[in-house]
Design a protein around this motif. Structure first.
Motif, PDB file in Angstrom:
ATOM      1  N   LEU A  91      -2.444   5.126  -2.587  1.00  0.00           N
ATOM      2  CA  LEU A  91      -2.192   3.703  -2.796  1.00  0.00           C
ATOM      3  C   LEU A  91      -3.298   2.899  -2.122  1.00  0.00           C
ATOM      4  N   THR A  92      -3.726   1.847  -2.787  1.00  0.00           N
ATOM      5  CA  THR A  92      -4.700   0.925  -2.219  1.00  0.00           C
ATOM      6  C   THR A  92      -4.138  -0.476  -2.381  1.00  0.00           C
ATOM      7  N   ARG A  93      -4.137  -1.231  -1.292  1.00  0.00           N
ATOM      8  CA  ARG A  93      -3.499  -2.556  -1.309  1.00  0.00           C
ATOM      9  C   ARG A  93      -4.344  -3.568  -0.531  1.00  0.00           C
ATOM     10  N   ILE A  94      -4.387  -4.775  -1.056  1.00  0.00           N
ATOM     11  CA  ILE A  94      -4.969  -5.912  -0.347  1.00  0.00           C
ATOM     12  C   ILE A  94      -3.792  -6.747   0.145  1.00  0.00           C
ATOM     13  N   ASP A  95      -3.696  -6.922   1.457  1.00  0.00           N
ATOM     14  CA  ASP A  95      -2.625  -7.718   2.046  1.00  0.00           C
ATOM     15  C   ASP A  95      -3.096  -8.170   3.416  1.00  0.00           C
ATOM     16  N   GLU A  96      -3.302  -9.463   3.579  1.00  0.00           N
ATOM     17  CA  GLU A  96      -3.885  -9.957   4.824  1.00  0.00           C
ATOM     18  C   GLU A  96      -3.020  -9.690   6.046  1.00  0.00           C
ATOM     19  N   GLU A 138     -20.282   2.431  -2.485  1.00  0.00           N
ATOM     20  CA  GLU A 138     -20.768   3.571  -1.711  1.00  0.00           C
ATOM     21  C   GLU A 138     -20.251   4.904  -2.252  1.00  0.00           C
ATOM     22  N   GLY A 139     -19.579   4.872  -3.420  1.00  0.00           N
ATOM     23  CA  GLY A 139     -19.197   6.105  -4.089  1.00  0.00           C
ATOM     24  C   GLY A 139     -17.752   6.537  -3.973  1.00  0.00           C
ATOM     25  N   VAL A 140     -16.905   5.723  -3.358  1.00  0.00           N
ATOM     26  CA  VAL A 140     -15.479   6.058  -3.272  1.00  0.00           C
ATOM     27  C   VAL A 140     -14.824   5.692  -4.601  1.00  0.00           C
ATOM     28  N   ILE A 141     -14.022   6.596  -5.121  1.00  0.00           N
ATOM     29  CA  ILE A 141     -13.355   6.370  -6.411  1.00  0.00           C
ATOM     30  C   ILE A 141     -11.954   5.819  -6.171  1.00  0.00           C
ATOM     31  N   LEU A 142     -11.710   4.624  -6.698  1.00  0.00           N
ATOM     32  CA  LEU A 142     -10.386   4.010  -6.686  1.00  0.00           C
ATOM     33  C   LEU A 142      -9.987   3.789  -8.139  1.00  0.00           C
ATOM     34  N   HIS A 143      -8.701   3.937  -8.430  1.00  0.00           N
ATOM     35  CA  HIS A 143      -8.230   3.750  -9.798  1.00  0.00           C
ATOM     36  C   HIS A 143      -7.526   2.413  -9.987  1.00  0.00           C
ATOM     37  N   GLU A 144      -6.736   2.027  -8.979  1.00  0.00           N
ATOM     38  CA  GLU A 144      -6.068   0.736  -9.057  1.00  0.00           C
ATOM     39  C   GLU A 144      -5.845   0.191  -7.662  1.00  0.00           C
ATOM     40  N   ILE A 145      -5.747  -1.120  -7.610  1.00  0.00           N
ATOM     41  CA  ILE A 145      -5.518  -1.829  -6.359  1.00  0.00           C
ATOM     42  C   ILE A 145      -4.334  -2.756  -6.573  1.00  0.00           C
ATOM     43  N   ILE A 146      -3.403  -2.736  -5.619  1.00  0.00           N
ATOM     44  CA  ILE A 146      -2.268  -3.640  -5.644  1.00  0.00           C
ATOM     45  C   ILE A 146      -2.623  -4.836  -4.763  1.00  0.00           C
ATOM     46  N   LEU A 147      -2.603  -6.013  -5.337  1.00  0.00           N
ATOM     47  CA  LEU A 147      -2.909  -7.236  -4.614  1.00  0.00           C
ATOM     48  C   LEU A 147      -1.613  -7.846  -4.116  1.00  0.00           C
ATOM     49  N   GLY A 148      -1.502  -7.929  -2.794  1.00  0.00           N
ATOM     50  CA  GLY A 148      -0.309  -8.497  -2.171  1.00  0.00           C
ATOM     51  C   GLY A 148      -0.598  -9.894  -1.665  1.00  0.00           C
ATOM     52  N   TYR A 168      -3.756  -5.325  -9.693  1.00  0.00           N
ATOM     53  CA  TYR A 168      -2.465  -5.879 -10.076  1.00  0.00           C
ATOM     54  C   TYR A 168      -1.876  -6.683  -8.934  1.00  0.00           C
ATOM     55  N   CYS A 169      -1.241  -7.813  -9.266  1.00  0.00           N
ATOM     56  CA  CYS A 169      -0.419  -8.534  -8.298  1.00  0.00           C
ATOM     57  C   CYS A 169       0.922  -7.819  -8.247  1.00  0.00           C
ATOM     58  N   GLN A 170       1.395  -7.542  -7.056  1.00  0.00           N
ATOM     59  CA  GLN A 170       2.710  -6.923  -6.905  1.00  0.00           C
ATOM     60  C   GLN A 170       3.094  -7.013  -5.426  1.00  0.00           C
TER      61      GLN A 170
END
Length: 158
Positions: free
Chosen positions: A6-11, A96-106, A142-144
């Motif tokens: 899981l990858t998430r943006i949440d301050e 820098e070469g890290v593979i991410l498929h999706e990011i959840i924006l919080g 995605y926003c979630q």
């Protein structure tokens, strides 16, 4: 490459919602906070480490260190939950070469220079540009707020 679940943006980084909802859904056993300011501040690192359950491994790294770490071979049973305050560190590790498929924006709250573009989400022109670049790299955002919410692709909102 390490096993990113899981990858998430949440301050807010580590907080109740992350611990109760997102960790349960992802079955993560490692939390990787990518934040250059927190990684270089001993006090902030201690606060973040203290906020997590004892059975959870928590790392606080700069984007450069995180990219190196994430490109290493995965350890058996490892499930990594990446969390950042803003999109920039994710764009940097992708470059820098890290593979991410999706990011959840919080949650990204209102602040000077930011405009609201979705519920609980405000962004500056630079943050919006970072998200556009991430999407152009083939990563969905995605926003979630919580796992029970429907995913809303932000491509149309940007």
């Amino acid at each position: 490459m390490r096993n990113i679940v899981l990858t998430r943006i949440d301050e807010r980084l580590i907080h109740g919602q992350v611990m109760t909802s997102w960790l349960k859904v992802s079955s993560a056993n490692v939390v990787l906070i990518i934040d250059d300011a927190s990684a270089s501040n001993t006090f902030l690192k201690r606060v973040l480490l203290a906020a997590a359950p004892k059975e959870l491994k928590v790392y606080v790294m700069t984007h450069t260190d995180a990219a190196v770490y994430l490109k290493e071979a995965s350890e058996p049973g490892e499930k990594i939950f990446i969390i950042t305050k803003v999109p920039k560190p994710l764009l940097q590790i992708i470059k820098e070469g890290v593979i991410l498929h999706e990011i959840i924006l919080g949650n990204m709250g209102g602040a000077e220079g930011r405009k609201m573009f979705s519920r609980n989400i405000s962004a500056s022109p630079e943050e919006i540009q970072d998200m556009r670049e991430i999407i152009n790299c083939g990563v969905s955002i995605y926003c979630q707020m919580i796992p029970a919410d429907l995913k809303e692709n932000i491509k149309g909102l940007l």
